[in-house]
Structure formats: C-alpha cells, structure tokens
Design an enzyme around this catalytic site. Structure first.
Site, PDB file in Angstrom:
ATOM      1  N   ARG A  43       0.810  -1.319  -0.196  1.00 31.97           N
ATOM      2  CA  ARG A  43       0.280   0.456   0.313  1.00 31.97           C
ATOM      3  C   ARG A  43       0.928   1.484   0.269  1.00 31.97           C
ATOM      4  O   ARG A  43       0.795   2.088  -0.508  1.00 31.97           O
ATOM      5  CB  ARG A  43      -0.934   0.483   2.244  1.00 31.97           C
ATOM      6  CG  ARG A  43      -2.324   0.920   1.416  1.00 31.97           C
ATOM      7  CD  ARG A  43      -3.139   0.488   2.783  1.00 31.97           C
ATOM      8  NE  ARG A  43      -3.575   1.764   2.572  1.00 31.97           N
ATOM      9  CZ  ARG A  43      -3.662   2.491   3.499  1.00 31.97           C
ATOM     10  NH1 ARG A  43      -2.758   3.036   4.362  1.00 31.97           N
ATOM     11  NH2 ARG A  43      -5.264   3.797   2.979  1.00 31.97           N
ATOM     12  N   HIS A  86       0.104   3.926  -2.018  1.00 32.42           N
ATOM     13  CA  HIS A  86      -0.141   5.908  -2.121  1.00 32.42           C
ATOM     14  C   HIS A  86       1.498   6.342  -2.354  1.00 32.42           C
ATOM     15  O   HIS A  86       0.935   7.613  -2.520  1.00 32.42           O
ATOM     16  CB  HIS A  86       0.143   5.498  -0.361  1.00 32.42           C
ATOM     17  CG  HIS A  86      -1.502   5.341  -0.306  1.00 32.42           C
ATOM     18  ND1 HIS A  86      -2.132   6.038   0.577  1.00 32.42           N
ATOM     19  CD2 HIS A  86      -2.281   4.479  -1.364  1.00 32.42           C
ATOM     20  CE1 HIS A  86      -3.380   5.387   0.891  1.00 32.42           C
ATOM     21  NE2 HIS A  86      -3.979   4.243   0.131  1.00 32.42           N
ATOM     22  N   ASN A 118      -3.374   8.832   4.401  1.00 28.26           N
ATOM     23  CA  ASN A 118      -2.548   8.443   5.214  1.00 28.26           C
ATOM     24  C   ASN A 118      -2.421   8.618   6.632  1.00 28.26           C
ATOM     25  O   ASN A 118      -2.244   7.065   7.000  1.00 28.26           O
ATOM     26  CB  ASN A 118      -1.400   8.575   4.600  1.00 28.26           C
ATOM     27  CG  ASN A 118      -0.756   8.178   3.379  1.00 28.26           C
ATOM     28  OD1 ASN A 118      -1.021   7.301   2.772  1.00 28.26           O
ATOM     29  ND2 ASN A 118      -0.221   9.407   2.244  1.00 28.26           N
ATOM     30  N   PRO A 145      -7.314   7.287  -4.805  1.00 26.70           N
ATOM     31  CA  PRO A 145      -8.259   6.784  -4.997  1.00 26.70           C
ATOM     32  C   PRO A 145      -8.662   6.524  -2.849  1.00 26.70           C
ATOM     33  O   PRO A 145      -8.184   6.092  -2.455  1.00 26.70           O
ATOM     34  CB  PRO A 145      -8.107   4.736  -5.279  1.00 26.70           C
ATOM     35  CG  PRO A 145      -7.710   5.857  -6.247  1.00 26.70           C
ATOM     36  CD  PRO A 145      -5.758   6.435  -5.828  1.00 26.70           C
ATOM     37  N   HIS A 163      -6.037  -6.325  -2.373  1.00 30.94           N
ATOM     38  CA  HIS A 163      -7.105  -5.831  -1.398  1.00 30.94           C
ATOM     39  C   HIS A 163      -8.002  -6.974  -0.928  1.00 30.94           C
ATOM     40  O   HIS A 163      -8.382  -7.890   0.114  1.00 30.94           O
ATOM     41  CB  HIS A 163      -8.797  -5.342  -1.239  1.00 30.94           C
ATOM     42  CG  HIS A 163      -8.144  -3.569  -1.304  1.00 30.94           C
ATOM     43  ND1 HIS A 163      -9.120  -3.140  -1.466  1.00 30.94           N
ATOM     44  CD2 HIS A 163      -7.336  -3.500  -1.422  1.00 30.94           C
ATOM     45  CE1 HIS A 163      -8.734  -1.934  -0.890  1.00 30.94           C
ATOM     46  NE2 HIS A 163      -7.776  -1.685  -1.432  1.00 30.94           N
TER      47      HIS A 163
END
Length: 336
Positions: free
Chosen positions: A71, A75, A103, A172, A202
């Site tokens: 992740r 990000h 975050n 997103p 995910h």
C-alpha cells in the site's frame, strides 16, 4: 584493394566506437534515464537480496506488514510519481504526506523501510534510492504472501519535497464513486484493467471501521445501509463497527484468506461481500469491471499475470531519474 577494404573496416569500427561513447547514448547523463532491473548489479550487487531479507523478517514478525508495504508504494506513486515523497517527515517548511487523509493513522511500514535503508547504506553508501526500496519491498511482500513475482525495473531517484494536497486529492478513496476512481487511475496512465487488477491487492491486509462505516448505516445519506452488502455480512461487521466509536478497529479486507495473496477477493465481490464501497462498486457500476472481476475470480493465474503487469505500469509513474532526483541518505529527510 585489400588496403582500401581494411581502411573501410577500420573506419566502421571507429564510428561504432565513437557512437558507443557518444553522450547521446547515455540516457543517465541526459537526465532521461530509463529504469531496468540490473541497475544496481555493479554499484550494489547485494541490494535486491538485502531488501528481500529485511522484508521477509518483517512479514514473519507481522503478516499484516506485507499489505502495508504494498500500500505504501501505491500511495507514493499516485501523488507525484514513484519518488518516495510519502516517506518524508514534516519539517518547518514542508508538511508530510503522512498527514493526509488517506495516510493519517493508516500508512505504516516506515520503520521497515528505515531498516532496509540502514542495511543498504552500510553495504553501499549513497547508492540505492528510497523509491527503489519501496518498489522492491512491494514486489517482495506480494511474493511472500503467495502472489506473483516480476522483475522490478530500478534506477528511480528520490524527491526533494512532498505534496500534502496531492496526497489528499490523487489517491482513490474508499467512498469515491466508480468514475472518480477510474479518473484518478487514468490521470496516471492506468486503465480500467489496471484498476481492477490492482484493487486485487485487497486480497491481503486490513481496513479500519471508519473507512466503511457509511455502508453499514448511511450509504446514501438516507440512514439506510448499502443495498449491495449481504445482510448477514453487514450484521457481522456492525458488531465491531458501531455507529460511533471504534474508528480504528481493524477488519480483514478479504475475510476468507486474509494473509494469503490469491483471488478470494474477487470471489467475495461476486458474493456481495466486498468490505469497502470502492471494492464492491467494481461489480455494481460497470459491466466492464464486472466482467474482469468474474474472469479473475475464475482464473487465479490470469489475475496474477495482470497484477504483475499493472504493478510494473504503476511503478513507472513519473519516476525521477538522473539529475532530476537525489539519493536520500535517510528516507525520512532531505539531504543537507
């Protein structure tokens, strides 16, 4: 005649030699270097193995860390490109991306990146970028949890600044509409196939109650739950995600095999048991994405193949190369 042919041959060899050393052939020098997997083969031959070793220990300590490192790369790349800007701490003149809505209280794995960087600085000082560390750590995290592997192109350099506004607007969000999410992907030269495949990450990791609470109690602002969420699953989620409080309570994104990188995530979506709104809309808002979900649910190898391709594309979003970036000595700080 023989002398003339020899002279011509020598002239050709000299031209080839001159071309080989021409600055036009040195993309690194021109500031437009391309990325390639063998980038550190000479300057830091153990780099890839060092990253893999530290990530393996971190994931062994805490299985969740694999999803966190994956992740973190995502990000980072979606803000200003894959430049490790997400790792920078706040200073007197710059606010960290760690403080952005996507975050804050959720981005993690920074200590693992620090540990990798420290080991690399001992092995080959001022050589391996923090951005490359993140790209390798994302790949290794995927493999360690049973997912696909890919050769990570290397040669990224690190940014000298961060973008809080970019982090807030480009990444997103769990409650974004399908079109908003797709637009955010397209702005990064990623398409709907990439969007669905990358959402498959995910299949590992957790989400906080605060990221999906509206689905349980007030999806459309009318006090009603999300109609696309199976009642029994929603009831189960409500036991630990109340209307108020419990914001930080963690839930598996894939309740079937939460620490294994597989295609259960897509099977869950087809059963209307996606945790986040941004997950479930892949089956409810687009015929194209629904078809892709069905394909990946039915064929794990197909999902793995596309995930690797999409990760390569994502890892190539606006990398800094040559003189356009730096090699940070400490991933959290700008070099002084």
């Amino acid at each position: 005649m023989t002398f003339i042919r020899m002279a011509q041959s020598l002239s050709f060899v000299m031209v080839v030699a001159l071309l080989a050393f021409s600055p036009l052939c040195s993309s690194q020098a021109s500031g437009s270097a391309y990325l390639y997997p063998q980038f550190y083969d000479r300057s830091c031959p153990k780099a890839v193995e060092i990253v893999k070793s530290v990530v393996a220990k971190a994931v062994a300590r805490e299985a969740r860390m694999a999803a966190s490192l994956l992740r973190l790369h995502f990000h980072d790349c979606f803000v200003k490109g894959c430049d490790a800007s997400i790792l920078l701490d706040t200073t007197g003149t710059m606010i960290s991306e760690k403080n952005s809505i996507p975050n804050r209280n959720s981005a993690r794995g920074f200590e693992v990146i620090d540990e990798i960087k420290s080991a690399l600085e001992k092995e080959c000082p001022h050589t391996v970028s923090c951005a490359d560390i993140m790209a390798l750590a994302a790949r290794d995290s995927t493999v360690l949890t049973g997912g696909p592997s890919w050769d990570v192109p290397l040669g990224r350099r690190d940014s000298r600044d961060a973008s809080l506004s970019g982090s807030n607007s480009n990444i997103p969000a769990p409650n974004n509409t399908f079109q908003t999410i797709l637009t955010k992907f397209k702005l990064k030269k990623l398409n709907i196939v990439d969007m669905v495949a990358l959402s498959g990450s995910h299949t590992i990791g957790n989400a906080r109650c605060t990221t999906f609470r509206q689905r349980l109690y007030n999806q459309s602002g009318n006090g009603q739950p999300d109609f696309s969420l199976v009642h029994s699953y929603a009831a189960q989620l409500r036991t630990r995600c109340p209307k108020s409080g419990g914001d930080q309570n963690l839930f598996f994104l894939d309740f079937v095999s939460p620490t294994k990188f597989d295609n259960s995530y897509f099977k869950n979506l087809l059963a209307n048991k996606g945790l986040l709104s941004s997950d479930q809309i892949l089956t409810t808002q687009s015929a194209v994405s629904l078809e892709l979900v069905k394909k990946y649910a039915a064929n794990c190898e197909l999902f793995f193949e596309q995930f690797a391709k999409s990760m390569l594309k994502m890892g190539n979003i606006s990398p800094l190369t040559g003189s356009r970036g730096v090699i940070r000595k400490n991933c959290r700080k700008i070099n002084t």
